[in-house]
Design an enzyme around this catalytic site. Structure first.
Site, PDB file in Angstrom:
ATOM      1  N   LYS A  14     -11.015  -1.758   3.454  1.00 34.12           N
ATOM      2  CA  LYS A  14     -10.775  -0.494   4.162  1.00 34.12           C
ATOM      3  C   LYS A  14     -11.876  -0.152   5.156  1.00 34.12           C
ATOM      4  O   LYS A  14     -12.994  -0.664   5.084  1.00 34.12           O
ATOM      5  CB  LYS A  14     -10.536   0.628   3.153  1.00 34.12           C
ATOM      6  CG  LYS A  14      -9.108   0.494   2.589  1.00 34.12           C
ATOM      7  CD  LYS A  14      -8.511   1.743   2.030  1.00 34.12           C
ATOM      8  CE  LYS A  14      -7.024   1.488   1.755  1.00 34.12           C
ATOM      9  NZ  LYS A  14      -6.454   2.434   0.805  1.00 34.12           N
TER      10      LYS A  14
ATOM     11  N   ARG B 149      -5.715  -2.573  -6.244  1.00 36.17           N
ATOM     12  CA  ARG B 149      -4.865  -3.113  -5.175  1.00 36.17           C
ATOM     13  C   ARG B 149      -5.746  -3.883  -4.193  1.00 36.17           C
ATOM     14  O   ARG B 149      -6.703  -3.321  -3.655  1.00 36.17           O
ATOM     15  CB  ARG B 149      -4.157  -1.942  -4.480  1.00 36.17           C
ATOM     16  CG  ARG B 149      -3.148  -2.335  -3.414  1.00 36.17           C
ATOM     17  CD  ARG B 149      -2.505  -1.071  -2.836  1.00 36.17           C
ATOM     18  NE  ARG B 149      -1.503  -1.380  -1.824  1.00 36.17           N
ATOM     19  CZ  ARG B 149      -1.767  -1.634  -0.559  1.00 36.17           C
ATOM     20  NH1 ARG B 149      -3.010  -1.606  -0.120  1.00 36.17           N
ATOM     21  NH2 ARG B 149      -0.785  -1.899   0.287  1.00 36.17           N
TER      22      ARG B 149
HETATM   23  C1  8Y7 Z   1      -3.058   2.104  -0.437  1.00 33.83           C
HETATM   24  C2  8Y7 Z   1      -1.680   1.976  -0.642  1.00 33.83           C
HETATM   25  C3  8Y7 Z   1      -2.200   1.259   1.348  1.00 33.83           C
HETATM   26  C4  8Y7 Z   1      -3.850   2.666  -1.487  1.00 33.83           C
HETATM   27  C5  8Y7 Z   1      -1.805   2.861  -2.760  1.00 33.83           C
HETATM   28  C6  8Y7 Z   1      -4.353  -0.577   3.192  1.00 33.83           C
HETATM   29  C7  8Y7 Z   1       0.247   1.187   0.711  1.00 33.83           C
HETATM   30  C8  8Y7 Z   1      -3.564   0.547   3.667  1.00 33.83           C
HETATM   31  N1  8Y7 Z   1      -3.372   1.633   0.804  1.00 33.83           N
HETATM   32  N2  8Y7 Z   1      -1.044   2.345  -1.786  1.00 33.83           N
HETATM   33  N3  8Y7 Z   1      -1.162   1.462   0.491  1.00 33.83           N
HETATM   34  N4  8Y7 Z   1      -3.164   3.019  -2.625  1.00 33.83           N
HETATM   35  N5  8Y7 Z   1      -1.233   3.244  -3.921  1.00 33.83           N
HETATM   36  O1  8Y7 Z   1      -5.547  -0.588   3.562  1.00 33.83           O
HETATM   37  O2  8Y7 Z   1      -5.054   2.855  -1.407  1.00 33.83           O
HETATM   38  O3  8Y7 Z   1      -3.877  -1.478   2.500  1.00 33.83           O
HETATM   39  S1  8Y7 Z   1      -1.944   0.633   2.959  1.00 33.83           S
END
Ligand code: 8Y7
Length: 282
Positions: free
Chosen positions: A226, A260
């Site tokens: 990020k 994630r």
């Molecule tokens: C997150 C996310 C993204 C997160 C959850 C990226 C779809 C941006 N970030 N879903 N999604 N939490 N639950 O940097 O932090 O992957 S997209």
């Protein structure tokens, strides 16, 4: 703790890894790498999914709407066309929970029918009809906090007390879900790192992540690659793995149940070392 994801069990007694499969041509971190001639290459996406499962991902998160700061909205049809064929193939061919990253009630229902095992909504089911569609799907749902919308969320994020406000928001969304008949055993929460937050907001949320345990639900975190890493260290997107692993470990230590990430194998190695220390008998 175990979470029932359609016909699969998700074991959260140790932090689980959620691998990111991006089907959008403009994802900030791996945009377009699964595209050939401007079309999503299903075989390439399935190969990516298979290698993440081999590396130890328990969940794969599939999204068809780019939520990066400033991203343009997509139509429901476009989102469905990107996501559903992949949900179908992955859930048929691989032993993994397929999470669908969507805020669209229509896609929640269609994805559940196509074999998805989880809904991941960065808008915490606030779109009209989303709570009802998620309830009817029978799937677990990750409720994430975001201030604003992707188009404007990073313009001027502001909070009185960021940790309390995000916890209160998630508690209210949990209550809204429960009042539509979604049991708590189907809910997960996520502070939404980078979604309408400054670097300082993100650091406060990470430092106080244990406060989210008061909600009594599994905590999911997304910190991988990020922009806070870029801002703190001056690293380009593809130079952010070491810091992403550090952030994942700091989150695990503060109670995160699901991490994630774009980089499954190295993140899982780090978690396994941390677990070995936690479980030592000396
Ligand atoms: C997150 C996310 C993204 C997160 C959850 C990226 C779809 C941006 N970030 N879903 N999604 N939490 N639950 O940097 O932090 O992957 S997209």
């Amino acid at each position: 703790m175990r979470v029932q994801c359609a016909d699969r069990h998700l074991d959260l007694s140790t932090p689980a890894i959620m691998g990111v499969i991006n089907t959008t041509p403009d994802s900030f971190s791996d945009g377009g790498t699964l595209y050939r001639n401007q079309r999503l290459d299903l075989d390439a996406a399935l190969a990516r999914a298979r290698s993440m499962v081999d590396e130890g991902a328990a969940i794969l998160d599939i999204g068809g709407e780019s939520t990066r700061p400033g991203a343009a909205p997509v139509s429901l049809q476009q989102e469905m066309d990107r996501v559903l064929p992949l949900v179908e193939r992955i859930s048929a061919e691989l032993d993994v929970v397929v999470s669908v990253d969507t805020s669209s009630p229509g896609l929640m229902s269609a994805a559940a029918a196509a074999g998805a095992g989880m809904i991941n909504d960065v808008r915490a089911l606030q779109r009209a009809g989303a709570v009802q569609a998620a309830a009817a799907s029978g799937l677990p749902i990750c409720l994430m906090h975001m201030q604003g919308e992707p188009g404007d969320m990073q313009q001027s994020p502001h909070y009185g007390h960021v940790v309390d406000e995000v916890v209160d928001f998630l508690a209210a969304r949990v209550a809204a879900c429960e009042s539509e008949g979604i049991e708590r055993s189907r809910l997960l929460v996520d502070p939404g790192f980078g979604f309408g937050k400054t670097v300082d907001h993100n650091l406060q949320l990470l430092a106080q992540l244990a406060n989210f345990s008061a909600l009594g639900l599994p905590i999911l975190v997304g910190l991988s690659r990020k922009s806070m890493i870029g801002k703190l260290l001056g690293r380009a997107v593809h130079e952010r793995l070491p810091a992403s692993i550090a952030l994942a470990l700091l989150a695990a230590e503060r109670g995160a149940a699901i991490i994630r990430t774009h980089d499954v194998a190295p993140t899982l190695d780090a978690i396994r070392i941390w677990r070995a220390m936690e479980q030592r008998d000396c």
